[in-house]
Scaffold this active site. Structure first.
Site, PDB file in Angstrom:
ATOM      1  N   CYS A 234       0.777  -1.105  -0.059  1.00 40.67           N
ATOM      2  CA  CYS A 234      -0.071   0.039  -0.055  1.00 40.67           C
ATOM      3  C   CYS A 234       0.934   1.261  -0.142  1.00 40.67           C
ATOM      4  CB  CYS A 234      -1.007  -0.024   1.203  1.00 40.67           C
ATOM      5  SG  CYS A 234      -1.940  -1.218   1.243  1.00 40.67           S
ATOM      6  N   ALA A 236       1.374   4.339  -1.764  1.00 35.07           N
ATOM      7  CA  ALA A 236       1.310   5.814  -1.975  1.00 35.07           C
ATOM      8  C   ALA A 236       0.799   6.404  -0.815  1.00 35.07           C
ATOM      9  CB  ALA A 236       0.187   6.120  -3.054  1.00 35.07           C
ATOM     10  N   GLY A 238       4.360   7.197  -0.973  1.00 35.25           N
ATOM     11  CA  GLY A 238       5.519   6.839  -1.438  1.00 35.25           C
ATOM     12  C   GLY A 238       6.983   7.011  -0.670  1.00 35.25           C
ATOM     13  N   LYS A 240       7.865   5.839   2.170  1.00 35.55           N
ATOM     14  CA  LYS A 240       8.781   4.500   2.364  1.00 35.55           C
ATOM     15  C   LYS A 240       9.119   3.771   1.092  1.00 35.55           C
ATOM     16  CE  LYS A 240       5.801   4.335   6.447  1.00 35.55           C
ATOM     17  NZ  LYS A 240       4.540   5.117   5.944  1.00 35.55           N
ATOM     18  N   ARG A 263      -3.325   9.405  -5.995  1.00 32.67           N
ATOM     19  CA  ARG A 263      -2.011   9.254  -4.852  1.00 32.67           C
ATOM     20  C   ARG A 263      -0.672   8.597  -5.315  1.00 32.67           C
ATOM     21  NH1 ARG A 263      -3.271   9.416   0.920  1.00 32.67           N
ATOM     22  NH2 ARG A 263      -1.791   7.822   1.272  1.00 32.67           N
ATOM     23  N   ASP A 305       1.990  -1.215   4.884  1.00 33.75           N
ATOM     24  CA  ASP A 305       1.558  -0.087   5.534  1.00 33.75           C
ATOM     25  C   ASP A 305       0.241   0.381   5.255  1.00 33.75           C
ATOM     26  OD1 ASP A 305       2.213   2.466   7.091  1.00 33.75           O
ATOM     27  OD2 ASP A 305       2.446   3.532   5.332  1.00 33.75           O
ATOM     28  N   CYS A 359       0.015   4.250  11.343  1.00 30.36           N
ATOM     29  CA  CYS A 359       0.101   5.485  11.935  1.00 30.36           C
ATOM     30  C   CYS A 359      -1.056   5.694  12.960  1.00 30.36           C
ATOM     31  CB  CYS A 359       0.350   6.700  11.055  1.00 30.36           C
ATOM     32  SG  CYS A 359      -0.865   7.145  10.127  1.00 30.36           S
TER      33      CYS A 359
END
Ligand code: SAM
Length: 466
Positions: A234, A236, A238, A240, A263, A305, A359
């Site tokens: 996952c 975007a 981007g 990471k 995205r 993520d 997060c």
């Protein structure tokens, strides 16, 4: 689009992590970008105060058609900004009806906090350990430059380099034009919290990325060596992915997936600016990506993520307890997706190491997802104990959860984050290795599996198109 509607749309976009305030303001199509940017920033700055006032005045309960972001902008303008000044359209009389109550709630809040000026309401956010104390982290993009060169550039610009921090206290004490290297991540520089580097020429040229320290941990802990094949499930916008590419030194391959075309478009720009050349971007539902596809036969590393509530994002670290907490239904839906995505990732036959991150601060999206996914393939994967000196660990909700990392402004001087590093336990048997490398050679069930997967992929693209 009218100013207030445009500001509300930007706030909503920021909240759902579609981009930065600046990026969304520029792509909004609103002509006076300066005016829009100022209004969004000020509304965001007072976000916690506005949430508190709107909630205690019962505005959204009374005005069911008024969406929360628009309400926030309008109440900002009414109570803290310049007033409607001829704008406000159909909402002006509506807000007029609630004006007295909203003003009374603002006054009550000030009395409660023992302050007299509106600005003083923000003071609470600058207390030690609050979100606004988190340093401005700069990740040097080693695909384009090196730390020494970036440090020298800042020194030439009048910044004073203080060397490598030895503790969080050093970071906490950053002030003025001082900056430090992070004690944990070699390519990370830390500046005082309010330093704005968005217009910096090295940022514009992709020589550094503005990325919170916690968000740098997933790629660092996945640690794929150069030459590896990696899936960023996952991906975007981007950040990471570009970090992974830097670790790979652009050697090897990153298969990056995301569902969101917009995205992905900004991701393509970000990656180009960062000099990433080892990444294949695909607008695809990760759940429909077939683990038996030969393209992924060498994928030993996966970064997952997924979309989450964002409850740990610095902009959501509100002073009001409970504010910004996602509803039970939203949490259930998010956790359901996160779990499906994690279980799916664990079915890639050559996978050796996976990092799961969010997060979010919610246990449902973090420890619970990891526990359930591990339970679904008992004994096949384990949580890896990482960064033993990291002070904030996973909630002890199951044995081993302490191997996970949590992050928060108060404990780690970063945004709120959760990270789990998962490794395959068994060495695949020679038979399953052969299957992974050449699934088309395996007996009869293989074609059936392929057919189902093609269907799933078709289903996903249909739903993407709607
Ligand atoms: N890893 C990104 C970074 O560091 O810049 C942030 C990823 S963001 C938390 C989650 C992303 O997952 C969103 O861009 C969203 O569009 C994407 N997403 C949601 N569902 C997906 C799915 N089924 N397949 C692929 N991507 C998905």
């Amino acid at each position: 689009m009218a100013l207030y509607a445009a500001a509300a749309a930007v706030l909503a976009g920021v909240e759902s992590r579609q981009g930065s305030i600046k990026g969304l303001v520029y792509s909004s199509g609103f002509q006076n970008v300066k005016q829009l940017y100022a209004l969004v920033c000020e509304t965001q700055r007072y976000s916690a105060v506005l949430d508190a006032v709107i909630a205690s005045a019962g505005l959204l309960r009374a005005e069911k058609k008024l969406r929360p972001h628009l309400a926030k902008v309008l109440v900002y303008e009414l109570l803290l900004g310049k007033g409607f000044q001829g704008r406000g359209g159909r909402w002006k009389p509506v807000l007029g009806r609630h004006q007295a109550r909203l003003k009374a709630e603002l006054a009550r809040l000030k009395v409660h906090r023992g302050v007299s000026r509106n600005e003083d309401l923000l003071e609470v956010e600058s207390r030690p350990g609050s979100a606004s104390q988190v340093p401005r982290f700069v990740r040097v993009n080693t695909l384009k430059t090196c730390c020494d060169d970036v440090v020298d550039y800042f020194k030439r610009q009048g910044f004073s380099y203080q060397g490598r921090a030895s503790s969080l206290d050093d970071l906490r004490a950053l002030k003025g034009k001082h900056f430090l290297s992070d004690p944990l991540l070699p390519e990370l520089l830390a500046f005082p919290a309010q330093t704005d580097l968005h217009e910096h020429p090295l940022y514009q040229a992709g020589h550094f990325i503005l990325q919170d320290k916690a968000s740098c941990l997933p790629a660092m802990l996945l640690a794929p060596p150069p030459g590896s094949h990696v899936i960023d499930a996952c991906a975007a916008p981007g950040n990471k992915t570009s970090h992974l590419a830097a670790l790979l030194k652009n050697q090897g391959k990153i298969f990056a997936f995301d569902l969101d075309a917009k995205r992905l478009a900004s991701m393509a720009t970000l990656l180009a600016r960062a000099g990433v050349s080892c990444c294949e971007l695909a607008e695809e539902d990760f759940l429909a990506v077939s683990p038996s596809d030969l393209r992924y036969r060498q994928v030993h590393y996966i970064l997952l993520d997924p979309s989450c509530s964002g409850s740990g994002m610095l902009t959501r670290q509100l002073e009001e307890p409970g504010a910004g907490t996602p509803s039970k239904e939203r949490l259930r839906a998010l956790a359901g997706f996160q779990q499906r995505a994690l279980c799916h990732a664990l079915t890639f036959p050559s996978l050796q190491r996976l990092v799961y991150s969010t997060c979010s601060l919610c246990q449902e999206e973090n420890e619970d997802v990891v526990r359930d996914a591990l339970q679904q393939s008992p004994g096949a994967f384990r949580l890896v104990p990482v960064l033993p000196s990291w002070p904030h660990r996973g909630l002890s909700t199951f044995p081993g959860a302490e191997h996970c990392l949590r992050a928060a402004p108060e404990t780690t001087l970063t945004g709120g984050f959760f990270i789990a590093v998962i490794e395959r336990v068994e060495v695949p048997s020679p038979v399953s290795q052969a299957e992974a490398l050449a699934p088309e050679l395996t007996p009869s069930p293989a074609p059936k599996r392929k057919k189902r997967r093609r269907k799933a992929a078709a289903g996903a693209s249909t739903s993407l198109g709607t």
